[in-house]
Design a protein around this motif. Structure first.
Motif, PDB file in Angstrom:
ATOM      1  N   ALA A 647       1.053  -1.056  -0.002  1.00 45.74           N
ATOM      2  CA  ALA A 647       0.084  -0.023   0.088  1.00 45.74           C
ATOM      3  C   ALA A 647       0.943   1.266   0.065  1.00 45.74           C
ATOM      4  CB  ALA A 647      -0.806  -0.061   1.081  1.00 45.74           C
ATOM      5  N   THR A 648       0.406   2.208  -0.671  1.00 48.33           N
ATOM      6  CA  THR A 648       1.092   3.461  -0.756  1.00 48.33           C
ATOM      7  C   THR A 648       0.224   4.752  -0.536  1.00 48.33           C
ATOM      8  OG1 THR A 648       1.010   3.614  -3.198  1.00 48.33           O
ATOM      9  CG2 THR A 648       3.115   2.627  -2.335  1.00 48.33           C
ATOM     10  N   ALA A 649       0.666   5.626   0.161  1.00 47.51           N
ATOM     11  CA  ALA A 649      -0.103   7.005   0.118  1.00 47.51           C
ATOM     12  C   ALA A 649       0.430   8.348  -0.204  1.00 47.51           C
ATOM     13  CB  ALA A 649      -0.713   6.806   1.915  1.00 47.51           C
ATOM     14  N   GLY A 650      -0.248   9.101  -0.809  1.00 44.31           N
ATOM     15  CA  GLY A 650       0.631  10.355  -1.334  1.00 44.31           C
ATOM     16  C   GLY A 650      -0.401  11.740  -1.004  1.00 44.31           C
ATOM     17  N   ALA A 651       0.276  12.541  -1.755  1.00 49.02           N
ATOM     18  CA  ALA A 651      -0.205  13.975  -1.823  1.00 49.02           C
ATOM     19  C   ALA A 651      -1.294  14.069  -2.697  1.00 49.02           C
ATOM     20  CB  ALA A 651       0.991  14.922  -2.291  1.00 49.02           C
ATOM     21  N   ASP A 652      -1.912  13.252  -3.651  1.00 51.44           N
ATOM     22  CA  ASP A 652      -3.008  13.334  -4.412  1.00 51.44           C
ATOM     23  C   ASP A 652      -4.066  12.712  -3.761  1.00 51.44           C
ATOM     24  OD1 ASP A 652      -2.266  10.421  -4.162  1.00 51.44           O
ATOM     25  OD2 ASP A 652      -2.040  10.042  -6.330  1.00 51.44           O
ATOM     26  N   ALA A 653      -3.864  12.516  -2.244  1.00 53.57           N
ATOM     27  CA  ALA A 653      -5.233  12.312  -1.525  1.00 53.57           C
ATOM     28  C   ALA A 653      -5.632  10.767  -1.717  1.00 53.57           C
ATOM     29  CB  ALA A 653      -6.169  13.212  -1.778  1.00 53.57           C
ATOM     30  N   THR A 654      -4.909  10.055  -2.029  1.00 55.29           N
ATOM     31  CA  THR A 654      -5.193   8.532  -2.409  1.00 55.29           C
ATOM     32  C   THR A 654      -4.386   7.671  -1.826  1.00 55.29           C
ATOM     33  OG1 THR A 654      -3.950   8.268  -4.262  1.00 55.29           O
ATOM     34  CG2 THR A 654      -6.108   9.195  -4.607  1.00 55.29           C
ATOM     35  N   VAL A 655      -4.826   6.530  -1.296  1.00 55.35           N
ATOM     36  CA  VAL A 655      -4.234   5.134  -1.158  1.00 55.35           C
ATOM     37  C   VAL A 655      -4.284   4.255  -2.283  1.00 55.35           C
ATOM     38  CG1 VAL A 655      -3.876   3.261   0.581  1.00 55.35           C
ATOM     39  CG2 VAL A 655      -4.370   5.614   1.321  1.00 55.35           C
ATOM     40  N   ARG A 656      -3.091   3.538  -2.729  1.00 52.87           N
ATOM     41  CA  ARG A 656      -3.029   2.865  -3.786  1.00 52.87           C
ATOM     42  C   ARG A 656      -2.482   1.320  -3.459  1.00 52.87           C
ATOM     43  NH1 ARG A 656      -3.823   5.496  -8.868  1.00 52.87           N
ATOM     44  NH2 ARG A 656      -4.172   7.727  -8.471  1.00 52.87           N
ATOM     45  N   LEU A 657      -3.095   0.167  -3.967  1.00 52.51           N
ATOM     46  CA  LEU A 657      -2.604  -0.992  -3.450  1.00 52.51           C
ATOM     47  C   LEU A 657      -1.898  -1.581  -4.677  1.00 52.51           C
ATOM     48  CD1 LEU A 657      -5.860  -2.155  -1.579  1.00 52.51           C
ATOM     49  CD2 LEU A 657      -3.694  -1.391  -0.845  1.00 52.51           C
ATOM     50  N   TRP A 658      -0.712  -2.571  -4.639  1.00 50.48           N
ATOM     51  CA  TRP A 658      -0.034  -2.779  -5.587  1.00 50.48           C
ATOM     52  C   TRP A 658       0.083  -4.414  -5.347  1.00 50.48           C
ATOM     53  CZ3 TRP A 658       0.646   0.708  -9.376  1.00 50.48           C
ATOM     54  CH2 TRP A 658       0.673   2.127  -8.780  1.00 50.48           C
ATOM     55  N   ASP A 659       0.328  -5.137  -6.043  1.00 52.02           N
ATOM     56  CA  ASP A 659       0.771  -6.643  -6.253  1.00 52.02           C
ATOM     57  C   ASP A 659       2.125  -6.513  -6.273  1.00 52.02           C
ATOM     58  OD1 ASP A 659       1.702  -9.065  -6.189  1.00 52.02           O
ATOM     59  OD2 ASP A 659      -0.168  -9.760  -7.624  1.00 52.02           O
ATOM     60  N   PRO A 660       3.210  -6.842  -4.947  1.00 53.40           N
ATOM     61  CA  PRO A 660       4.518  -6.629  -5.310  1.00 53.40           C
ATOM     62  C   PRO A 660       5.216  -7.653  -6.228  1.00 53.40           C
ATOM     63  CG  PRO A 660       3.803  -6.982  -3.053  1.00 53.40           C
ATOM     64  CD  PRO A 660       2.597  -7.264  -3.800  1.00 53.40           C
ATOM     65  N   SER A 661       4.375  -8.914  -6.372  1.00 53.28           N
ATOM     66  CA  SER A 661       5.203  -9.737  -7.486  1.00 53.28           C
ATOM     67  C   SER A 661       5.021  -9.297  -8.916  1.00 53.28           C
ATOM     68  CB  SER A 661       4.356 -11.161  -7.383  1.00 53.28           C
ATOM     69  OG  SER A 661       3.344 -11.029  -7.565  1.00 53.28           O
ATOM     70  N   THR A 662       3.932  -8.659  -9.218  1.00 51.54           N
ATOM     71  CA  THR A 662       3.734  -8.143 -10.601  1.00 51.54           C
ATOM     72  C   THR A 662       3.999  -6.667 -10.803  1.00 51.54           C
ATOM     73  OG1 THR A 662       1.366  -7.733 -10.500  1.00 51.54           O
ATOM     74  CG2 THR A 662       2.021  -9.878 -11.016  1.00 51.54           C
ATOM     75  N   ARG A 663       3.928  -6.068  -9.564  1.00 49.49           N
ATOM     76  CA  ARG A 663       4.159  -4.513  -9.765  1.00 49.49           C
ATOM     77  C   ARG A 663       3.040  -3.807 -10.196  1.00 49.49           C
ATOM     78  NH1 ARG A 663       8.754  -6.417 -10.846  1.00 49.49           N
ATOM     79  NH2 ARG A 663       8.795  -5.893 -12.888  1.00 49.49           N
ATOM     80  N   ARG A 664       1.872  -4.387 -10.452  1.00 55.59           N
ATOM     81  CA  ARG A 664       0.469  -3.890 -10.959  1.00 55.59           C
ATOM     82  C   ARG A 664      -0.367  -3.590 -10.007  1.00 55.59           C
ATOM     83  NH1 ARG A 664      -0.868  -8.410 -15.573  1.00 55.59           N
ATOM     84  NH2 ARG A 664       1.123  -7.774 -16.950  1.00 55.59           N
ATOM     85  N   ALA A 665      -1.211  -2.627 -10.203  1.00 53.33           N
ATOM     86  CA  ALA A 665      -2.045  -2.151  -9.288  1.00 53.33           C
ATOM     87  C   ALA A 665      -3.144  -2.990  -9.018  1.00 53.33           C
ATOM     88  CB  ALA A 665      -2.803  -0.674  -9.837  1.00 53.33           C
ATOM     89  N   VAL A 666      -3.692  -2.898  -7.896  1.00 51.21           N
ATOM     90  CA  VAL A 666      -4.822  -4.002  -7.344  1.00 51.21           C
ATOM     91  C   VAL A 666      -6.067  -3.124  -7.075  1.00 51.21           C
ATOM     92  CG1 VAL A 666      -5.473  -5.489  -5.690  1.00 51.21           C
ATOM     93  CG2 VAL A 666      -3.236  -5.574  -6.361  1.00 51.21           C
ATOM     94  N   GLY A 667      -7.033  -3.218  -7.827  1.00 49.65           N
ATOM     95  CA  GLY A 667      -8.387  -2.427  -7.490  1.00 49.65           C
ATOM     96  C   GLY A 667      -8.106  -1.021  -7.745  1.00 49.65           C
ATOM     97  N   HIS A 668      -9.136  -0.258  -7.191  1.00 50.72           N
ATOM     98  CA  HIS A 668      -9.116   1.248  -7.380  1.00 50.72           C
ATOM     99  C   HIS A 668      -8.510   2.055  -6.312  1.00 50.72           C
ATOM    100  CE1 HIS A 668     -11.655   1.162 -11.081  1.00 50.72           C
ATOM    101  NE2 HIS A 668     -12.590   0.297 -10.466  1.00 50.72           N
ATOM    102  N   PRO A 669      -8.059   3.050  -6.469  1.00 51.11           N
ATOM    103  CA  PRO A 669      -7.307   3.868  -5.067  1.00 51.11           C
ATOM    104  C   PRO A 669      -8.630   3.938  -4.073  1.00 51.11           C
ATOM    105  CG  PRO A 669      -6.932   4.956  -7.218  1.00 51.11           C
ATOM    106  CD  PRO A 669      -7.764   3.832  -7.727  1.00 51.11           C
ATOM    107  N   LEU A 670      -8.074   3.957  -2.942  1.00 56.16           N
ATOM    108  CA  LEU A 670      -8.966   4.421  -1.859  1.00 56.16           C
ATOM    109  C   LEU A 670      -8.942   5.933  -1.776  1.00 56.16           C
ATOM    110  CD1 LEU A 670      -7.840   1.774   0.649  1.00 56.16           C
ATOM    111  CD2 LEU A 670      -9.363   1.414  -1.178  1.00 56.16           C
TER     112      LEU A 670
END
Length: 707
Positions: A647-670
């Motif tokens: 999980a990553t969180a940033g200045a764009d007001a979102t939390v994003r989830l990623w699959d570390p094995s593929t480095r692809r996004a998982v679902g929509h941002p929170l």
């Protein structure tokens, strides 16, 4: 065209027709390349999305095993199987009206006619509120057996005297096992047979050749009483007298995760829900427990109601009901989602009940026990369960969460913007640090404050961290450079502030054993403290040439990772305080966040231009290309407790989830905060993410199966 049976011919041959259909389905599956149940499920969803097809492995397994299917499901299954040619290559499925489907429709009509022709026995006693009623008559399987004395019974299936050649059954072969076999189970596709014995050994066999497959599964120390395959065949659950519910990979024969512990006495039964997302276990400790087999963690509260050993568990075909039976002569029904009892216990047996099973269509529940009787219960035609608005809401939330949806929970009203957040090790307390210097403790379930705010800091609290045992809370002041220790139970400070830093303290972290506390400041110095004495341990660790913003220990405590404003990430030996190798370089902006995966094999870093990188801490080499998704600075990174999500969180007001094995996004941002997300934390069980922002006065909670 095969010979057709008329409706009159079908009467009284319901089971025979089902078995014939199952054999033909199995033959068709093999002819089309023998796809797995999961592959069939995915293919059906893709082909018939507009029909909202649902063909889970449990439904397919029932069909291939001789269970009843509705017309739509049968046709979906047949059409899906016919969407592969005889070489296993994809092709267009037949459309409705295709002559090739006629024989399947006629066969289903014959089965449905035979089903309707079965004589229903008149209703007898009913159990109030359960939606299940007893069917008149009890099939006597054995002479009455007096109740044994003693604290605990050994479960024993009532004996049925059969002729040497029962109708429709012929002897095939036997396996020379060499000792008493306590339980057997087939895999859903019938390709494996699992057996268990009194020494705690589980073995896998090829039921066609009778040959043993792989090495014995060893791990139990006493008799194994229960084995069960998951509906998709990927997991094998075993349990027994050593009080634990182990999970195995039946392909490799290797255990999956640690044993599921919680029961305090012999575990007599295990059962997977039809969708494979729950595992139920029953024990001599009088309780039933539900588990998430994917992560090996308990789900919900322990089911308590039986007054004696629980010998059997079974899920209904739709997974909504769980039936349990035991030494107290009763059968109990539970809501598998909420864990609450459904109606009153089903009574009628006069001795312990050893077996419960639902029919494939879910209309009947059969029970059997020491009294030699088989009792049948059927679902009420028009059940009228009493469901309050609250329980309905709970069911909806749990249903969504268990199926992977992310649910925004009520926000915690902090009163002022927050810049730091952390869960206690047991997940019962959430700590937040505000920009006004206040630290608050919360109950993450009720959203209510725990005790009074912790006051003493003069300005923004940049970081909060619990010790591994939960007895201490460390907080860092962003202006005066002090670190404070608190007793989270009493809310009182522990000792004097730690005041060796001369600049802003931006991060704090406890070592895994709790013997050290690491802090880092605005001039790049890292200090190690003894949290008991409050004294510095050795000299500061110097190596960064400017402000450092993060510090974290590896899970084993052998590494310390830090990062600073010029994009350098460093690894240190916390014992010698010496750097390990050269800095990890690649970031072009300030690195604000660093996190180890929970097995220590990955290190995640994130910077001010939105780049997220993964590293191998052992080789200090980057893994793959940078991950991009945020539109600006990334303030925080965190791995889920089992490492399957980043999980990553940033200045764009979102939390994003990623699959570390593929480095692809998982679902929509929170999304939910009005500005940048300054900090976040996973709950220890991986079901909640807590986030805070310096742009609003609330801590946001998200619930899902984040693990």
């Amino acid at each position: 065209m095969p010979e057709q049976r008329g409706a009159a011919d079908a009467v009284g041959t319901y089971e025979e027709l089902l078995q014939e259909q199952a054999q033909r389905l199995t033959r068709l599956k093999v002819q089309q390349g023998d796809p797995s149940l999961r592959v069939i499920e995915a293919r059906a969803k893709k082909l018939f999305a507009d029909e909202k097809v649902s063909l889970p492995p449990a439904t397919q397994s029932a069909a291939f095993g001789g269970g009843y299917l509705g017309q739509d499901k049968l046709m979906w299954l047949v059409r899906t199987l016919l969407s592969w040619d005889r070489f296993g290559r994809e092709c267009d499925p037949p459309t409705y009206g295709d002559p090739g489907l006629d024989e399947w429709h006629e066969r289903w009509t014959a089965i449905a006619t035979a089903k309707q022709g079965r004589r229903r026995r008149a209703a007898a006693r009913s159990s109030p509120g359960s939606g299940i009623r007893a069917v008149e008559g009890e099939a006597s399987l054995a002479p009455s057996v007096s109740r044994p004395t003693g604290e605990e019974l050994e479960p024993a299936v009532p004996v049925v005297d059969l002729p040497e050649t029962a109708p429709g059954v012929r002897y095939r072969s036997s396996f020379d096992y060499g000792m008493t076999v306590s339980v057997v189970a087939f895999s859903p596709d019938g390709r494996l047979l699992a057996t268990a014995d009194r020494e705690g050994t589980v073995r896998l066999w090829d039921p066609v050749t009778g040959q043993r497959i792989g090495e014995p599964l060893t791990g139990h120390t006493r008799t194994v009483f229960a084995v069960a395959f998951s509906p998709d065949g990927r997991l094998l659950a075993t349990a027994g007298r050593d009080d634990v519910v182990r999970l195995w990979d039946p392909v490799t024969g290797q255990p999956i995760g640690e044993p599921l512990t919680g029961h305090t006495r012999t575990v007599y039964a295990v059962a997977f829900s039809p969708d494979g997302r729950l595992l139920a276990t029953a024990s001599a400790d009088r309780t039933v427990r539900l588990w998430d087999p994917e992560i090996g963690q308990p789900v919900g509260d322990v089911l308590i109601g039986h007054t004696g050993t629980v010998y059997a568990v079974a899920f209904s075909h739709d997974g909504r009901l769980l039936a349990t039976a035991g030494r107290d002569d009763t059968v109990r029904l539970w809501d598998a989602i909420t864990g609450r009892p459904v109606g009153e216990p089903l009574t009628g047996h006069t001795s312990p009940v050893f077996a419960v099973v639902f029919s494939s269509d879910g209309n009947l529940l059969a029970t059997a026990g020491v009294d030699g009787a088989v009792r049948l219960y059927e679902q009420e035609v028009r059940p009228q369960p009493v469901i309050s608005a609250a329980s309905l809401a709970e069911r909806a939330v749990l249903h969504a969460v268990r199926r992977g949806h992310r649910v925004m929970l009520p926000a915690l009203e902090t009163g002022s913007p927050a810049s730091a957040v952390a869960f206690s090790p047991d997940g019962t307390v959430l700590a937040t640090g505000d920009v006004d210097g206040t630290v608050r403790l919360w109950d993450p379930v009720t959203g209510r404050p725990v005790g009074d705010p912790l006051t003493g800091h003069t300005d923004r609290v940049f970081a909060v961290a619990f010790s591994p045992d939960g007895n201490l809370l460390a907080t860092a002041d962003g202006i005066d450079g002090t670190v404070r220790l608190w007793d989270p139970v009493t809310g009182r400070p522990v000792g004097d502030p730690l005041a060796e830093h001369t600049g802003t303290v931006s991060a704090v972290a406890f070592s895994p054993d709790g013997n050290l506390l690491a802090t880092v400041d605005g001039i790049g110095l890292v200090r190690l403290w003894d949290p008991v004495t409050g004294r510095c341990v050795g000299h500061p660790i110097a190596g960064h040439t400017n402000a450092a913003y993060t510090v974290v220990f590896s899970p084993e405590g052998q590494l310390l990772a830090t990062a600073n404003a010029n994009g350098a990430v460093r690894l240190w030996d916390p014992v010698t305080r010496r750097p390990i190798g050269d800095p990890l370089t690649g970031h072009t902006g300030t690195v604000f966040a660093v996190a180890f995966s929970h097995d220590g094999r990955l290190l995640a870093t994130a910077d001010g231009v939105g780049a997220i990188r993964l590293w191998d801490p052992a080789t200090r080499q980057p893994i793959g290309d940078p991950i991009f998704g945020h539109t600006g600075l990334v303030f925080a990174v965190a791995f889920s407790p089992h490492g399957r999500l980043l999980a990553t969180a940033g200045a764009d007001a979102t939390v994003r989830l990623w699959d570390p094995s593929t480095r692809r996004a998982v679902g929509h941002p929170l999304t939910g905060h009005s500005g940048g997300v300054s900090a976040m934390a996973f709950s220890p069980d991986g079901t909640v993410i807590a986030t805070v922002s310096t742009h609003d006065n609330a801590a946001q909670l998200w619930s899902a199966r984040f693990s």
